[in-house]
Design an enzyme around this catalytic site. Structure first.
Site, PDB file in Angstrom:
ATOM      1  N   PHE A  54      18.616  17.129 -30.290  1.00 25.06           N
ATOM      2  CA  PHE A  54      19.708  16.540 -29.509  1.00 25.06           C
ATOM      3  C   PHE A  54      19.216  15.201 -28.951  1.00 25.06           C
ATOM      4  O   PHE A  54      18.123  15.130 -28.384  1.00 25.06           O
ATOM      5  CB  PHE A  54      20.074  17.492 -28.382  1.00 25.06           C
ATOM      6  CG  PHE A  54      21.346  17.147 -27.670  1.00 25.06           C
ATOM      7  CD1 PHE A  54      22.576  17.464 -28.222  1.00 25.06           C
ATOM      8  CD2 PHE A  54      21.315  16.516 -26.437  1.00 25.06           C
ATOM      9  CE1 PHE A  54      23.753  17.153 -27.549  1.00 25.06           C
ATOM     10  CE2 PHE A  54      22.486  16.203 -25.763  1.00 25.06           C
ATOM     11  CZ  PHE A  54      23.713  16.524 -26.327  1.00 25.06           C
ATOM     12  N   ASP A 103      13.586  23.979 -26.595  1.00 27.59           N
ATOM     13  CA  ASP A 103      14.900  23.846 -25.970  1.00 27.59           C
ATOM     14  C   ASP A 103      15.797  24.950 -26.520  1.00 27.59           C
ATOM     15  O   ASP A 103      16.006  25.042 -27.743  1.00 27.59           O
ATOM     16  CB  ASP A 103      15.480  22.455 -26.266  1.00 27.59           C
ATOM     17  CG  ASP A 103      16.730  22.180 -25.452  1.00 27.59           C
ATOM     18  OD1 ASP A 103      17.478  23.146 -25.177  1.00 27.59           O
ATOM     19  OD2 ASP A 103      16.969  21.012 -25.110  1.00 27.59           O
ATOM     20  N   TYR A 119      25.712  26.225 -19.254  1.00 28.03           N
ATOM     21  CA  TYR A 119      27.178  26.069 -19.368  1.00 28.03           C
ATOM     22  C   TYR A 119      27.686  26.284 -20.785  1.00 28.03           C
ATOM     23  O   TYR A 119      28.878  26.232 -21.023  1.00 28.03           O
ATOM     24  CB  TYR A 119      27.628  24.700 -18.847  1.00 28.03           C
ATOM     25  CG  TYR A 119      26.883  23.524 -19.454  1.00 28.03           C
ATOM     26  CD1 TYR A 119      27.222  23.046 -20.708  1.00 28.03           C
ATOM     27  CD2 TYR A 119      25.855  22.897 -18.767  1.00 28.03           C
ATOM     28  CE1 TYR A 119      26.539  21.978 -21.268  1.00 28.03           C
ATOM     29  CE2 TYR A 119      25.159  21.842 -19.309  1.00 28.03           C
ATOM     30  CZ  TYR A 119      25.506  21.379 -20.574  1.00 28.03           C
ATOM     31  OH  TYR A 119      24.811  20.333 -21.119  1.00 28.03           O
TER      32      TYR A 119
HETATM   33  C1  LIG Z   1      23.748  20.434 -24.559  1.00 29.52           C
HETATM   34  C2  LIG Z   1      22.380  19.915 -24.739  1.00 29.52           C
HETATM   35  C3  LIG Z   1      21.818  19.021 -23.807  1.00 29.52           C
HETATM   36  C4  LIG Z   1      22.617  18.498 -22.650  1.00 29.52           C
HETATM   37  O1  LIG Z   1      21.813  18.153 -21.574  1.00 29.52           O
HETATM   38  P1  LIG Z   1      22.443  17.938 -20.108  1.00 29.52           P
HETATM   39  O2  LIG Z   1      21.389  17.256 -19.372  1.00 29.52           O
HETATM   40  O3  LIG Z   1      22.774  19.310 -19.592  1.00 29.52           O
HETATM   41  O4  LIG Z   1      23.687  17.133 -20.258  1.00 29.52           O
HETATM   42  C5  LIG Z   1      20.507  18.631 -23.994  1.00 29.52           C
HETATM   43  N1  LIG Z   1      19.779  19.080 -25.045  1.00 29.52           N
HETATM   44  C6  LIG Z   1      20.302  19.936 -25.955  1.00 29.52           C
HETATM   45  C7  LIG Z   1      19.466  20.412 -27.102  1.00 29.52           C
HETATM   46  C8  LIG Z   1      21.623  20.353 -25.848  1.00 29.52           C
HETATM   47  O5  LIG Z   1      22.156  21.157 -26.754  1.00 29.52           O
END
Ligand SMILES: *Cc1c(COP(=O)(O)O)cnc(C)c1O
Length: 398
Positions: A114, A185, A210
């Site tokens: 991500f 992650d 979430y």
């Molecule tokens: C959804 C997601 C995020 C989002 O991070 P936020 O700080 O909560 O906006 C980060 N990394 C991964 C791998 C995700 O799937």
């Protein structure tokens, strides 16, 4: 345990006439969250004011809820704590992991990660200087790229676009054999499939609440630190609530015991109340049952879509064991197709450049809905109902 999915379905509010295949992005409202949040607002904040920190147990909530998530991800009690956003937790885990391997400078990740995880790593590298570098390779090349230069292997277990799943046990073992630590992650894993952090020997893990854990928009993230590192890992974000004695108000920072040190600042109590309510679902649902059913649902969806829509190509691994709980198809007009689907009451999402993404969440989605969604997609493809200017105009969130 045999999960009663009719009972778990009754725990969620889903709007009439909607088939919701986007619980991988934002879980729906748990019915119990309404009263739990209302209580936290009215009976706790309203009546207790600041005494709520002690009397309502607010200060312990990040640990208490963290333990509930820990049960789903193979983490022992006292090894998970909630707080901040996932991006922040990525930074924090990575910074601590790097400090534990001081002689090395390379963070290894993959190009399917991500972007926020990569951005955070990049920002950390810039701050650290001293030759630190982020190296990314294709997901299938990660294993071969683990060598003696790698300090930390930082991966997202399930790819947010394709659902491709890394082998956490195997890659963690490979990293350890090469003298590296791991940061996993679990954004698309926690609540979607069984994870065994302790069994895999993972060093650090992070994830959000979430998505498959249904805490609501902006719900806090979690961080896990293996017990063997918990009292040596130094927090880079050394906020007062990670201090050994926050209310001593000492001028020097001394990290708290174990996972407590990964807390940063004041926790979001209202969001934690919603998350705590959402976690009640896991008192009657077994994650292994959820995984088995999500495979049934996604296999049925793939078969039905492929039979009716030859113009869509499967972007996810065909082997269900190699996927998380989502299925993606590619089409150059994917964005417009998704808007047409949403207009018909089937909610998935789009990920650039050409991915139509569908999440399968057995806690509240059943086979009839999955079949109806596939049939709606087939109808839209056959009629080209997506081919309208208003469906091609990109919104801020896709
Ligand atoms: C959804 C997601 C995020 C989002 O991070 P936020 O700080 O909560 O906006 C980060 N990394 C991964 C791998 C995700 O799937």
């Amino acid at each position: 345990m045999t999960t009663d999915f009719a009972a778990t379905r009754a725990l969620f509010h889903l709007p009439e006439g909607i088939v919701y295949l986007d619980g991988n992005s934002l879980g729906p409202l748990p019915v119990a969250a309404r009263t739990r949040v209302a209580d936290a607002v009215t009976a706790e904040w309203g009546e207790m004011l600041i005494t709520g920190w002690n009397r309502a147990g607010w200060m312990d909530l990040p640990r208490r809820v963290g333990d509930r998530i820990g049960r789903l991800i193979g983490a022992d009690p006292g090894t998970v704590v909630m707080g901040d956003t996932l991006s922040i937790k990525v930074y924090q885990a990575l910074a601590s992991a790097l400090e534990l391997v001081p002689q090395r400078r390379v963070i290894l990740s993959d190009t399917g990660n991500f972007p926020s995880d990569l951005y955070m790593a990049d920002g950390l590298v810039r701050t650290l200087g001293q030759g630190y570098a982020l190296k990314t390779v294709a997901p299938e090349e990660v294993e071969a790229a683990i060598d003696g230069s790698v300090a930390v292997l930082m991966l997202t277990e399930v790819d947010y676009r394709t659902g491709r799943k890394h082998d956490m046990a195997r890659l963690t073992a490979k990293a350890h054999a090469a003298g590296a630590l791991t940061v996993w992650d679990l954004a698309h894993s926690a609540g979607a499939l069984p994870v065994d952090l302790a069994g895999c020997g993972a060093d650090f893990a992070v994830g959000c609440s979430y998505k498959y854990l249904n805490s609501g928009p902006g719900g806090p993230a979690f961080i896990y630190v293996a017990p063997r590192h918990a009292d040596t890992a130094r927090p880079a974000l050394s906020g007062w609530l990670g201090h050994e004695a926050p209310f001593a108000f000492d001028l020097d920072y001394r990290p708290g015991a174990g996972i407590e040190r990964m807390r940063v600042g004041t926790p979001p109590i209202l969001q934690l109340a919603a998350l705590d309510a959402a976690m009640d679902a896991w008192d009657i649902a077994d994650i292994h049952d959820v995984r088995a059913r999500s495979i049934d649902l996604s296999e049925a969806f793939i078969a039905r879509v492929e039979a009716a829509c030859p113009m869509l190509s499967l972007a996810s691994p065909r082997d269900p064991a190699a996927r998380g709980s989502q299925v993606s198809f590619r089409h150059p007009e994917g964005y417009a197709i998704m808007q047409a689907l949403i207009a018909e009451g089937v909610i998935g999402d789009f990920r650039a450049p050409d991915i139509l993404r569908f999440g399968f969440t057995p806690l509240y989605i059943g086979m009839a809905e999955v079949e109806a969604a596939a049939d709606t997609l087939a109808r839209i493809m056959a009629s080209e109902a997506w081919n309208r200017a208003d469906y091609k105009r990109r919104a801020r969130v896709t």
